[in-house]
Design a protein around this motif. Structure first.
Motif, PDB file in Angstrom:
ATOM      1  N   GLU A   1      -5.759   6.613  -8.129  1.00 54.60           N
ATOM      2  CA  GLU A   1      -5.327   5.660  -7.116  1.00 54.60           C
ATOM      3  C   GLU A   1      -4.021   5.015  -7.558  1.00 54.60           C
ATOM      4  O   GLU A   1      -3.792   4.776  -8.735  1.00 54.60           O
ATOM      5  CB  GLU A   1      -6.392   4.581  -6.923  1.00 54.60           C
ATOM      6  CG  GLU A   1      -7.666   5.086  -6.296  1.00 54.60           C
ATOM      7  CD  GLU A   1      -7.493   5.458  -4.839  1.00 54.60           C
ATOM      8  OE1 GLU A   1      -6.736   4.758  -4.124  1.00 54.60           O
ATOM      9  OE2 GLU A   1      -8.082   6.469  -4.433  1.00 54.60           O
ATOM     10  N   ARG A   2      -3.191   4.714  -6.580  1.00 56.99           N
ATOM     11  CA  ARG A   2      -1.921   4.051  -6.866  1.00 56.99           C
ATOM     12  C   ARG A   2      -1.818   2.787  -6.032  1.00 56.99           C
ATOM     13  O   ARG A   2      -2.320   2.730  -4.917  1.00 56.99           O
ATOM     14  CB  ARG A   2      -0.740   4.956  -6.508  1.00 56.99           C
ATOM     15  CG  ARG A   2      -0.650   6.174  -7.367  1.00 56.99           C
ATOM     16  CD  ARG A   2       0.564   6.966  -6.997  1.00 56.99           C
ATOM     17  NE  ARG A   2       0.645   8.176  -7.780  1.00 56.99           N
ATOM     18  CZ  ARG A   2       1.642   9.011  -7.722  1.00 56.99           C
ATOM     19  NH1 ARG A   2       2.650   8.777  -6.911  1.00 56.99           N
ATOM     20  NH2 ARG A   2       1.658  10.082  -8.459  1.00 56.99           N
ATOM     21  N   SER A   3      -1.125   1.823  -6.576  1.00 55.23           N
ATOM     22  CA  SER A   3      -0.894   0.616  -5.797  1.00 55.23           C
ATOM     23  C   SER A   3       0.284   0.862  -4.862  1.00 55.23           C
ATOM     24  O   SER A   3       1.063   1.793  -5.049  1.00 55.23           O
ATOM     25  CB  SER A   3      -0.592  -0.559  -6.724  1.00 55.23           C
ATOM     26  OG  SER A   3       0.581  -0.280  -7.452  1.00 55.23           O
ATOM     27  N   GLY A   4       0.403   0.035  -3.865  1.00 53.84           N
ATOM     28  CA  GLY A   4       1.518   0.181  -2.937  1.00 53.84           C
ATOM     29  C   GLY A   4       1.052   0.235  -1.503  1.00 53.84           C
ATOM     30  O   GLY A   4      -0.101  -0.054  -1.187  1.00 53.84           O
ATOM     31  N   ARG A   5       1.941   0.628  -0.652  1.00 53.49           N
ATOM     32  CA  ARG A   5       1.674   0.669   0.767  1.00 53.49           C
ATOM     33  C   ARG A   5       0.681   1.788   1.101  1.00 53.49           C
ATOM     34  O   ARG A   5       0.856   2.917   0.678  1.00 53.49           O
ATOM     35  CB  ARG A   5       2.987   0.920   1.508  1.00 53.49           C
ATOM     36  CG  ARG A   5       2.857   0.882   3.002  1.00 53.49           C
ATOM     37  CD  ARG A   5       4.170   1.155   3.680  1.00 53.49           C
ATOM     38  NE  ARG A   5       5.145   0.168   3.270  1.00 53.49           N
ATOM     39  CZ  ARG A   5       6.451   0.297   3.456  1.00 53.49           C
ATOM     40  NH1 ARG A   5       6.938   1.363   4.028  1.00 53.49           N
ATOM     41  NH2 ARG A   5       7.271  -0.638   3.058  1.00 53.49           N
ATOM     42  N   PRO A   6      -0.346   1.486   1.888  1.00 51.38           N
ATOM     43  CA  PRO A   6      -1.305   2.538   2.256  1.00 51.38           C
ATOM     44  C   PRO A   6      -0.666   3.552   3.202  1.00 51.38           C
ATOM     45  O   PRO A   6       0.271   3.237   3.940  1.00 51.38           O
ATOM     46  CB  PRO A   6      -2.428   1.773   2.949  1.00 51.38           C
ATOM     47  CG  PRO A   6      -1.843   0.481   3.364  1.00 51.38           C
ATOM     48  CD  PRO A   6      -0.719   0.190   2.409  1.00 51.38           C
TER      49      PRO A   6
END
Length: 78
Positions: A59-64
């Motif tokens: 998983e990455r953070s940021g805009r979905p």
């Protein structure tokens, strides 16, 4: 071959007891134009050593992804 398939092959090499150099040599011999870089193999081997045996991206953070649709882009540019 896509990234996921190469990760499975790297995991196979890891489980067979090959080190990163042996895995790189084997992948270069079998897939000379598309084999992953040495640093990529080292990174995945490090994950396997830590017990992270999955081959999918984390998983990455940021805009979905759901945000980037034509409708939402039009809304955000107004």
């Amino acid at each position: 071959m896509d990234k996921m398939e190469f990760r499975v092959l790297m995991k196979y090499c890891f489980l067979k007891g090959k080190n990163t150099v042996e895995a790189k040599i084997w992948l270069d011999a079998e897939f000379p134009d598309t084999a992953p870089a040495k640093s990529t193999i080292k990174d995945w081997y490090a994950k396997f050593r830590r017990g992270e045996m999955g081959t999918k991206d984390g998983e990455r953070s940021g805009r979905p992804k759901e945000f980037v649709t034509d409708e939402n882009i039009k809304k955000s540019t107004k």
